[in-house]
Design an enzyme around this catalytic site. Structure first.
Site, PDB file in Angstrom:
ATOM      1  NE  ARG A  59     -25.590 -15.904  37.457  1.00 15.25           N
ATOM      2  CZ  ARG A  59     -26.667 -15.239  37.106  1.00 15.25           C
ATOM      3  NH1 ARG A  59     -26.580 -14.224  36.269  1.00 15.25           N
ATOM      4  NH2 ARG A  59     -27.848 -15.578  37.590  1.00 15.25           N
ATOM      5  CG  HIS A  89      -1.848  -1.170   1.275  1.00 11.20           C
ATOM      6  ND1 HIS A  89      -1.462  -2.405   1.721  1.00 11.20           N
ATOM      7  CD2 HIS A  89      -3.157  -1.280   0.921  1.00 11.20           C
ATOM      8  CE1 HIS A  89      -2.488  -3.242   1.646  1.00 11.20           C
ATOM      9  NE2 HIS A  89      -3.522  -2.593   1.161  1.00 11.20           N
ATOM     10  CG  HIS A 118      -5.958   1.577  -0.978  1.00 12.35           C
ATOM     11  ND1 HIS A 118      -5.932   2.164   0.262  1.00 12.35           N
ATOM     12  CD2 HIS A 118      -6.306   0.281  -0.782  1.00 12.35           C
ATOM     13  CE1 HIS A 118      -6.245   1.256   1.182  1.00 12.35           C
ATOM     14  NE2 HIS A 118      -6.478   0.108   0.567  1.00 12.35           N
ATOM     15  CG  HIS A 127     -29.789 -14.280  25.328  1.00 14.94           C
ATOM     16  ND1 HIS A 127     -30.389 -13.757  24.218  1.00 14.94           N
ATOM     17  CD2 HIS A 127     -29.515 -13.225  26.144  1.00 14.94           C
ATOM     18  CE1 HIS A 127     -30.499 -12.443  24.349  1.00 14.94           C
ATOM     19  NE2 HIS A 127     -29.958 -12.096  25.502  1.00 14.94           N
ATOM     20  N   PRO A 185      -6.666  -5.368  10.921  1.00 20.27           N
ATOM     21  CG  PRO A 185      -7.330  -7.255  12.086  1.00 20.27           C
ATOM     22  CD  PRO A 185      -6.144  -6.369  11.873  1.00 20.27           C
ATOM     23  CG  LEU A 186      -9.173  -1.169   8.142  1.00 20.53           C
ATOM     24  CD1 LEU A 186      -9.897  -0.739   6.876  1.00 20.53           C
ATOM     25  CD2 LEU A 186      -8.014  -0.234   8.429  1.00 20.53           C
ATOM     26  CG  ASP A 245     -11.617   7.712   4.355  1.00 17.44           C
ATOM     27  OD1 ASP A 245     -12.028   8.669   5.009  1.00 17.44           O
ATOM     28  OD2 ASP A 245     -10.938   7.830   3.315  1.00 17.44           O
ATOM     29  CD  GLU A 301     -22.025  -6.928  23.713  1.00 14.93           C
ATOM     30  OE1 GLU A 301     -23.074  -7.273  24.275  1.00 14.93           O
ATOM     31  OE2 GLU A 301     -21.988  -6.139  22.735  1.00 14.93           O
TER      32      GLU A 301
END
Length: 699
Positions: free
Chosen positions: A378, A42, A284, A501, A131-132, A174, A439
């Protein structure tokens, strides 16, 4: 917007010479040459960001190329990881240890200049990116960690005056801004008023597919201002290049803003000044043609027939960054030594944390639960967190809007929130973080906290939502980061919440991730022990861990230290076992009940609890054989999840009881019966496995 030149608060000016200009153009030429040599990469963004990278590394950032890990440094995160040549070239020019040959080896086997930056490979690279959106969220985590660390060691000093104050710089594209994780993270950053965070947004309006107008038209300035950010716009200059003085003024102003994060919207021309492909998507992600490369070099005053050309005077000039960095570090060290003298107890704690040591006898505070009770794991985890809070001041964390359900509140009177927040208990240095329903950002922010160092972070949500977190979990695994993820509602035991869930494939998917450790304790005592083991391991051999916890109560079993080995004999057979029952989590109790039936029928059965497959795999072969002797081929694995993880443990005669379809709505007791997760079903499968083992042995 008010022109920067008319703002009275900007008093610093950038010293800019012909050598600085030549150094920037040298970086552009190196980027083109490196991509063309590799045949891929790039070039365009590295070229257009060259002035910004030069200003940062030469005049703005506090860093010392001679000591990349100096704890008082600013942090730099290249969220637009595809523009890695921007960073590599600066690391070479400023003297971090990269040689020109490393730039020439870009993207080749065995290089330290891969196609995206990799943490732990290249000195000066603070995090893996690619990873953007991940890098920007990591930068948010670094800024949160910086504030919490300041609260641990120097909370009373005025903002901007502490030796623990520094700036987190990030460069984003971007593509970063379009990713959902970016919006999640920057929303939280604005809410937290992270004044130590500055994001430089490369607004070149070009993406891989062409102009961003094809997919994007939002008002980036308004979005960030709405989230509580300080925003300044820079450029474009009439030439299409960046005006370094204007950028320097904006960066200096952003560094002085202490009450909110800052965004610098930097209007660039991708691939500048390439005459044909500059400003287009061709710049690019593809090498330039030979003609385009030559023409661009001529425009910049370089010989088109020479490659990887760096003038000696340019390198001498940029290597002055080492002198600048050394002077900044020595000045900081003097202030740091004064702090040590003024704060001897805090300095002692700082040394312990930096050395990755746990305090003496910390494990004695861990709870031990008496058998005869039924406790959701938990809840047991929550009691462990409460106990750890008193002995590990560096431990902090929270949940993605499920803290009450997850029991993740380490201090309910101390909320990590900026000064002036109306919430009761708000404290800029509070221990309990409310991540909100974010998350993915939570996981990426936790990565940033771990990368920053100096503190220990955990975060919680329901296991099924680990899917929202997966890109950041993968990043943690690649970097070997010591983060602790707590995942409750770990099976169809969620019950009435229904199939949306109820995690099914999540455990198997997470176990398939290299470097990630999945822990599913059987009861309260295993929960306490695995928490202890996770912390011990992460201080000695960092790796991300996820602890899967039950919503429903599970019977408390006797404490067994061998749970720390990942798999152990939870209940021995009355004599040499004919069958081995392997289970995790709440299903261990089902295996124990099935064993009683089998033993009453005269079938010796061993129960193995396997809280962590990865830990068990690390044990010596002799130990693994003692737990799962190869001579006992009749085996049944029981887990209320996809069966994919267990085939290698049960062999050709074994049986697996699990769930390879989505769940149902109903009380967990009903669901366990419906899906065959019962002692009776285990007994029936044990009989089948014993018979299959006999048949195979006879054959």
């Amino acid at each position: 917007m008010i022109p920067l030149s008319s703002r009275k608060e900007i008093v610093e000016e950038l010293s800019w010479s012909a050598l600085d200009h030549r150094a920037v153009d040298t970086a552009r030429v190196l980027a083109m040459d490196a991509v063309n040599r590799a045949g891929s990469g790039h070039p365009g963004t590295a070229m257009s960001l060259a002035p910004a990278a030069h200003v940062l590394f030469q005049a703005v950032m506090r860093h010392d190329p001679g000591q990349p890990d100096w704890s008082g440094r600013d942090r730099f995160v290249l969220s637009a990881g595809h523009a890695c040549l921007s960073q590599y070239i600066q690391l070479y020019l400023t003297g971090y240890g990269l040689a020109l040959a490393d730039i020439e080896a870009y993207r080749t086997w065995g290089c330290v200049t891969p196609g995206h930056p990799e943490f732990g490979l290249t000195a000066g690279v603070e995090t893996t990116t690619g990873p953007l959106g991940q890098g920007a969220a990591i930068a948010v985590g670094m800024a949160m960690a910086a504030r919490y660390e300041r609260g641990l060691f120097d909370p009373d000093t005025e903002p901007g005056e502490s030796v623990f104050d520094h700036t987190i710089w990030a460069m984003a594209s971007d593509g970063d801004l379009q990713e959902g994780v970016y919006l999640e993270a920057t929303s939280l950053a604005g809410h937290q008023k992270l004044g130590d965070l500055v994001v430089i947004y490369d607004d070149n309006r070009i993406c891989n597919d062409g102009e961003t107008l094809a997919s994007w038209s939002e008002n980036v300035v308004a979005r960030h201002e709405a989230c509580g950010w300080h925003v300044r716009e820079v450029g474009p200059a009439p030439s299409g290049d960046i005006d370094p003085r204007e950028l320097f003024a904006a960066l200096t102003e952003a560094k002085s803003v202490r009450d909110r994060p800052s965004l610098i919207v930097l209007r660039t021309t991708i691939g500048w000044p390439a005459p044909t492909v500059g400003g287009t998507s061709t710049a690019h992600g593809t090498p330039f043609s030979a003609d385009e490369l030559a023409a661009t070099k001529r425009l910049l005053g370089f010989d088109p027939d020479r490659h990887f050309n760096v003038d000696a005077e340019v390198l001498e000039h940029t290597r002055r960054a080492r002198e600048r960095g050394r002077a900044m570090r020595r000045s900081w060290e003097q202030r740091f030594e004064q702090w040590r003298q003024d704060q001897p107890r805090r300095a002692q704690e700082f040394d312990r944390v930096q050395a990755r040591r746990l305090p003496g006898r910390w494990h004695t505070e861990m709870p031990i639960f008496e058998p005869g009770q039924d406790i959701p794991t938990r809840v047991a985890s929550g009691r462990v967190i409460a106990a750890l809070g008193g002995v590990l001041p560096e431990l902090w964390g929270g949940a993605a809007d499920v803290a009450a359900s997850m029991n993740t509140t380490i201090d309910d009177g101390s909320h990590f929130l900026p000064a002036g927040s109306p919430l009761t208990g708000a404290d800029p240095y509070g221990r309990t973080v409310s991540f909100g329903v974010r998350e993915h950002a939570m996981a990426a922010i936790m990565n940033g906290v771990a990368l920053h160092g100096g503190t220990k972070i955990y975060g919680g949500t329901y296991l099924v939502f680990a899917d929202y977190m997966r890109p950041a979990l993968r990043m943690a695994a690649m970097m070997g980061l010591p983060v602790v993820h707590l995942w409750s509602h770990d099976s169809i035991g969620v019950g009435e919440n229904g199939m949306t869930h109820q995690p099914i494939e999540q455990l198997a998917g997470l176990r398939a991730m290299p470097g990630f450790k999945v822990v599913r304790p059987a009861d309260a005592n295993e929960t306490a022990l695995v928490w202890q083991e996770v912390l011990r391991r992460q201080f000695e051999d960092p790796a991300p861990h996820g602890i899967a916890l039950t919503r429903q109560p599970t019977p408390v079993l006797p404490f067994d230290p061998d749970a720390a080995r990942g798999g152990y004999v939870a209940r021995e057979a009355s004599e040499d076992p004919e069958v081995i029952l392997i289970a995790t989590g709440s299903e261990v109790q089902i295996a124990l009940l099935a064993r009683e039936i089998l033993e009453s029928e005269g079938t010796p059965a061993r129960v193995v609890s396997m809280p962590c497959v990865e830990w068990f795999d690390e044990q010596p072969a002799e130990y693994r054989e003692s737990v799962l002797p190869s001579a006992v081929r009749a085996r049944v694995a029981i887990e209320a999840a996809a069966t994919l993880s267990w085939h290698r443990f049960v062999g050709d005669a074994g049986r697996i009881i699990g769930i390879d379809r989505f769940g149902e709505c109903g009380p967990y007791e009903v669901l366990y019966r419906h899906f065959g997760l019962t002692p009776e079903a285990v007994v029936a499968n044990a009989r089948e496995s014993i018979e299959a083992a006999r048949v195979h042995t006879t054959i």
